[in-house]
Design an enzyme around this catalytic site. Structure first.
Site, short mmCIF file in Angstrom:
data_model
loop_
_atom_site.label_atom_id
_atom_site.label_comp_id
_atom_site.label_asym_id
_atom_site.label_seq_id
_atom_site.Cartn_x
_atom_site.Cartn_y
_atom_site.Cartn_z
N MET A 42 47.08 55.56 85.39
CA MET A 42 48.22 55.85 84.52
C MET A 42 48.17 55.02 83.24
O MET A 42 47.98 53.81 83.28
CB MET A 42 49.52 55.54 85.29
N SER A 116 43.52 53.49 90.53
CA SER A 116 44.95 53.77 90.68
C SER A 116 45.15 55.26 90.99
O SER A 116 44.51 55.78 91.91
CB SER A 116 45.70 53.33 89.42
N GLN A 117 45.99 55.97 90.22
CA GLN A 117 46.27 57.36 90.56
C GLN A 117 45.02 58.25 90.48
O GLN A 117 44.95 59.30 91.11
CB GLN A 117 47.37 57.93 89.68
N ASP A 235 49.69 43.34 94.85
CA ASP A 235 50.05 44.45 93.98
C ASP A 235 51.57 44.53 93.81
O ASP A 235 52.32 44.63 94.78
CB ASP A 235 49.53 45.76 94.57
N HIS A 291 47.62 44.67 90.63
CA HIS A 291 47.06 46.01 90.55
C HIS A 291 45.84 46.08 89.62
O HIS A 291 45.92 45.70 88.45
CB HIS A 291 48.15 46.97 90.06
#
Length: 313
Positions: A42, A116-117, A235, A291
């Protein structure tokens, strides 16, 4: 003279032979590395020199001659960053599938790394398409069971972060929001689990969470050679961080995390995780840090081994 001409031609012939042999030696010493596909998270883009661009250079340095493709959704990096917030993930997967198939270098398959995503997006590609096939799938901080909160939006563009927060506040499961807000499409509110199942246009589908299962998803995922799940111990972006290992809250609560091996996605093997695990193809890694915070050394020690494979000749 004739003798001079003869020796000149002989020297030219020997030079050509030397060039040929050097080329043959070089081709034999260059590994036919399996290509790599990257998908960013993101607020990032395919080609930022400090993020995906840097990862690409690291891989290319370690595996000379390897082909690395970083997924770009849209026509440029500005589109790509915006679309990481506001473009239906299902449409993104369609576009990604088309782009991957436009690269002949990827035709025999590739290793894939999702950040991540980008992790659950690459899993979505594997489950729905897998043509060309993914060999090893690595997800770093992927939200495989979704999220239930965004306390620390990591994107540098804080205007987009605020727009996202406003839309999630409006209602993550509102059909209009679900139609284009990326993070709403993997928002799992266990306090209204039935509404999540009914309304989620992406996550509930690729997790086979609904009563009707798509067997193709499982059939495709179990073809992976390895499925590597990386969790970040500290995270504060992914809530709960255990989602990175497919663990989440039980329906109807938002405090206690259910262990993967007690979760129906595993016990009933909705997408093939149990089968992968029983065949030693499901790998759990964790690292300190927030993260996507990792060192080059950690990445080289833990991710590079899954890139160290070649295509068949």
């Amino acid at each position: 003279s004739f003798i001079t001409l003869f020796f000149m031609r002989l020297l030219i012939l020997l030079a050509l032979c030397a060039v040929f042999l050097l080329g043959l030696s070089h081709s034999q010493n260059t590994e036919n590395w399996r290509p790599v596909v990257l998908w960013h998270g993101m607020g990032d883009s395919c080609c930022d020199p400090l993020s995906m661009g840097r990862i690409k250079r690291m891989i290319e340095k370690a595996f000379p001659g390897i082909y690395v493709y970083s997924v770009e959704i849209g026509n440029n990096t500005i589109d790509d960053e915006f679309n990481s917030f506001f473009k239906n993930v299902n449409d993104q997967l369609v576009q990604m599938h088309e782009k991957v198939n436009s690269h002949p270098e990827l035709a025999q398959g590739f290793n894939a790394i999702g950040f991540s995503q980008g992790g659950q997006f690459l899993r979505g590609y594997t489950e729905r398409y897998n043509t060309p096939p993914v060999y090893n799938l690595m997800t770093l901080g992927g939200q495989h069971q979704g999220v239930f909160g965004f306390p620390n939006c990591p994107a540098p563009n804080k205007t987009l972060c605020q727009d996202l927060a406003d839309l999630l506040t409006l209602g993550a499961y509102d059909p209009w929001v679900q139609s284009f807000v990326v993070q709403a499409e993997y928002w799992q509110d266990t306090m209204i689990y039935d509404i999540y199942l009914e309304s989620s246009v992406f996550l509930a589908d690729i997790n086979n969470a609904r009563l009707k299962k798509n067997q193709t998803y499982k059939e495709n995922l179990i073809t992976l050679n390895n499925f590597v799940l990386v969790k970040f111990e500290n995270d504060t972006v992914v809530i709960p961080k255990e989602s990175e290992w497919f663990e989440y809250y039980a329906p109807g609560e938002d405090k206690n995390i259910v262990n993967l091996y007690q979760s129906p996605i595993y016990t009933e093997d909705w997408i093939g995780l149990k089968e992968l695990h029983e065949n030693n193809k499901l790998v759990f890694l964790e690292t300190e840090g927030n993260h996507l915070q990792f060192t080059d050394e950690w990445f080289e020690d833990n991710i590079f081994p899954y890139l160290n494979n070649t295509l068949p000749n």
